[in-house]
Design an enzyme around this catalytic site. Structure first.
Site, PDB file in Angstrom:
ATOM      1  N   HIS A 255       0.835  -1.203   0.000  1.00 60.72           N
ATOM      2  CA  HIS A 255       0.000   0.000   0.000  1.00 60.72           C
ATOM      3  C   HIS A 255       0.870   1.253   0.000  1.00 60.72           C
ATOM      4  CE1 HIS A 255      -3.741   2.252   1.165  1.00 60.72           C
ATOM      5  NE2 HIS A 255      -2.837   3.071   1.686  1.00 60.72           N
ATOM      6  N   GLU A 256       1.841   1.294   0.893  1.00 65.26           N
ATOM      7  CA  GLU A 256       2.692   2.482   0.993  1.00 65.26           C
ATOM      8  C   GLU A 256       3.634   2.605  -0.200  1.00 65.26           C
ATOM      9  OE1 GLU A 256       1.758   4.614   2.974  1.00 65.26           O
ATOM     10  OE2 GLU A 256       0.513   3.344   4.257  1.00 65.26           O
ATOM     11  N   HIS A 259       1.805   4.680  -2.693  1.00 64.18           N
ATOM     12  CA  HIS A 259       1.925   6.115  -2.425  1.00 64.18           C
ATOM     13  C   HIS A 259       3.295   6.637  -2.841  1.00 64.18           C
ATOM     14  CE1 HIS A 259      -1.794   6.974  -0.356  1.00 64.18           C
ATOM     15  NE2 HIS A 259      -1.602   6.043   0.553  1.00 64.18           N
ATOM     16  N   GLU A 285      -4.547   7.771  -3.067  1.00 59.67           N
ATOM     17  CA  GLU A 285      -5.099   6.494  -2.604  1.00 59.67           C
ATOM     18  C   GLU A 285      -5.427   5.566  -3.763  1.00 59.67           C
ATOM     19  OE1 GLU A 285      -5.100   5.310   0.341  1.00 59.67           O
ATOM     20  OE2 GLU A 285      -4.411   7.148   1.307  1.00 59.67           O
TER      21      GLU A 285
END
EC number: 3.4.17.19
Length: 490
Positions: A255-256, A259, A285
């Site tokens: 997920h990170e 980003h 997101e």
């Protein structure tokens, strides 16, 4: 030098100082000594004072009046600087400094309260932050809606009315799908065992590398609440480890990486300008969610991950890759948003969206927040919150003043649904690469069609250019129904 050149030179220093302030925040959440909280709060307040003075410098207004853009890119730079100048000029320097000081202090108080299941130790400072955010919203709204004024910081142009309508459209299909899968005869097997921290971190790094994460411009650390930080040539990620749940670490990392890859993928010519960062949190997101879910939780990538995990942990309790695919995507009525399955994740966001709107509007007092949270969670998920760390204390966002941020997670999911549909059409053989642990074709498509543009286009225009059509919640909901109908054999 022209007025445009003078303005850009001034903005370059402001952007650099803002990056330094962001790095102080990363340091506080990763390696700063616990006893340094008060000192760091003063440092953050001092940095905010300098930044606020620069962002409201009267010369910016003069340069904006005199600047002559040569093309649409120059005009977009001027529009973004003008927007920030207007917003910053409405906020008193005292308020900007106090918000920086209080939100820096509250991070440590929140982390301790969460660890001790002691909301009473945190709620008083949360109330202080809420009062400051209401004051900020009043200054920014200029007589308009307070929540919309805060939301505009994270998703420019969006309104709570639009988001509420979107959530109303999404909720019935999400709830119906959840009820179907929870009531299905076939239920995927849970993963059991003990998974040492160092092995989890090695796997997390392996997954990040599979997505092409640039370790020469990034690093990974452990934090209470995973986040990414930085831009241009230095964008860092964090993760967390639960030794009974390796998915927490692996998918937080992916997920990170989404980003961080967005920031690292922006055209380097935009560095130190308003174009050199993600255009909105919804856009951000969309990258973290498509990396984590449509790519990372798909059958092809989980097949590759199954073999890596089996080798790393000398076998798994799940018998094969197909069963593992179901295990990764299990739908369970858990408490924690960051661990939520794709079916229920947006329902977690809807809860927070409604509560924070009530807090900002004054319809809900902080002293009643725990009760309100627990009652709403029971109503929405059918499970009673067992302790505050699994309830109102689980997220850091309100502790650091991020009121208006939560709905961008759901917007990101909607954007990701649209992007995934376009990606699959553009790269029809994608799963063959993912099955070999190679996410490069997906990452390259996202970088070319979205990430490289940074702040060049407004959020909705950016997504619509990437997908070649209009944004809709339908691709996300169709994807979820197709995926989970298959997994649960409905």
């Amino acid at each position: 030098m022209s007025a445009f050149d003078d303005l850009l030179a001034f903005q370059r220093q402001t952007e650099a100082l803002s990056s330094v302030a962001e790095r102080l925040g990363w340091d506080q959440e990763t390696v700063m000594p616990r006893g340094a909280t008060e000192q760091r709060s003063e440092e953050m307040a001092a940095m905010e004072s300098v930044l606020h003075e620069r962002r409201t410098d009267p010369r910016i207004g003069e340069w904006l009046d005199q600047a002559e853009p040569e093309d649409t890119e120059d005009q977009r730079v001027l529009d973004l600087i003008a927007r920030d100048f207007r917003r910053a000029s409405r906020i008193p320097a005292r308020l900007a400094m106090e918000l920086a000081r209080q939100t820096s202090l509250s991070q440590g108080l929140w982390a301790e309260a969460r660890a001790n299941d002691a909301p009473q130790d945190f709620l008083p400072v949360l109330n202080d932050i809420l009062m400051l955010k209401r004051e900020e919203a009043s200054a920014l709204a200029d007589g308009g809606d307070l929540y919309d004024a805060l939301l505009d910081d994270y998703e420019p142009g969006a309104t709570q009315a639009e988001i509420a309508a979107l959530f109303d459209a999404m909720r019935p299909r999400l709830v119906a799908l959840r009820e179907d899968v929870l009531g299905a005869d076939h239920q995927p097997q849970a993963l059991s065992g003990d998974f040492p921290q160092e092995t989890q971190l090695w796997l997390a790094r392996t997954c990040a590398t599979a997505y092409g994460y640039d370790w020469t411009r990034g690093r990974m650390d452990i934090a209470v609440h995973p986040f990414s930080s930085g831009r241009w040539q230095d964008s860092r990620i964090t993760t967390r480890v639960v030794e009974t749940d390796p998915f927490n670490c692996i998918y937080s990392t992916i997920h990170e990486v989404g980003h961080s890859s967005y920031e690292l993928g922006i055209d380097p010519d935009y560095a130190f300008t308003p174009l050199g960062r993600g255009v909105s949190m919804g856009a951000h997101e969309s990258q973290s969610r498509i990396y984590e879910n449509q790519i990372g939780r798909g059958r092809a990538f989980t097949g590759w991950l199954y073999q890596r995990m089996s080798d790393a942990f000398d076998g798994l309790s799940v018998p094969d890759a197909e069963a593992f695919y179901g295990t990764v995507n299990r739908v369970t009525p858990g408490f924690i948003r960051t661990e939520a399955d794709e079916v229920q994740y947006n329902l977690h966001i809807m809860l927070r969206f409604d509560l924070e709107r009530d807090l900002i509007a004054g319809r809900l007092d902080v002293e009643d927040l725990v009760e309100a949270w627990d009652a709403r969670f029971l109503k929405d998920f059918g499970v009673a919150v067992d302790r505050p760390a699994n309830g109102v204390l689980q997220d850091v966002h309100w502790a650091v003043g991020l009121f208006g941020y939560f709905p961008t997670y759901a917007l990101g999911n909607v954007y990701a649904g649209c992007l995934n549909q376009a990606l699959r059409s553009a790269v029809p053989g994608l799963d063959r690469f993912l099955a070999a642990g190679d996410a490069a074709p997906a990452v390259e498509w996202l970088r070319e069609n979205m990430q490289r543009h940074g702040g060049l286009y407004p959020p909705r225009e950016l997504i619509e250019r990437a997908i070649g059509g209009e944004i809709s919640e339908a691709p996300l909901l169709d994807y979820l129904e197709d995926k989970f109908t298959g997994i649960y054999r409905l």
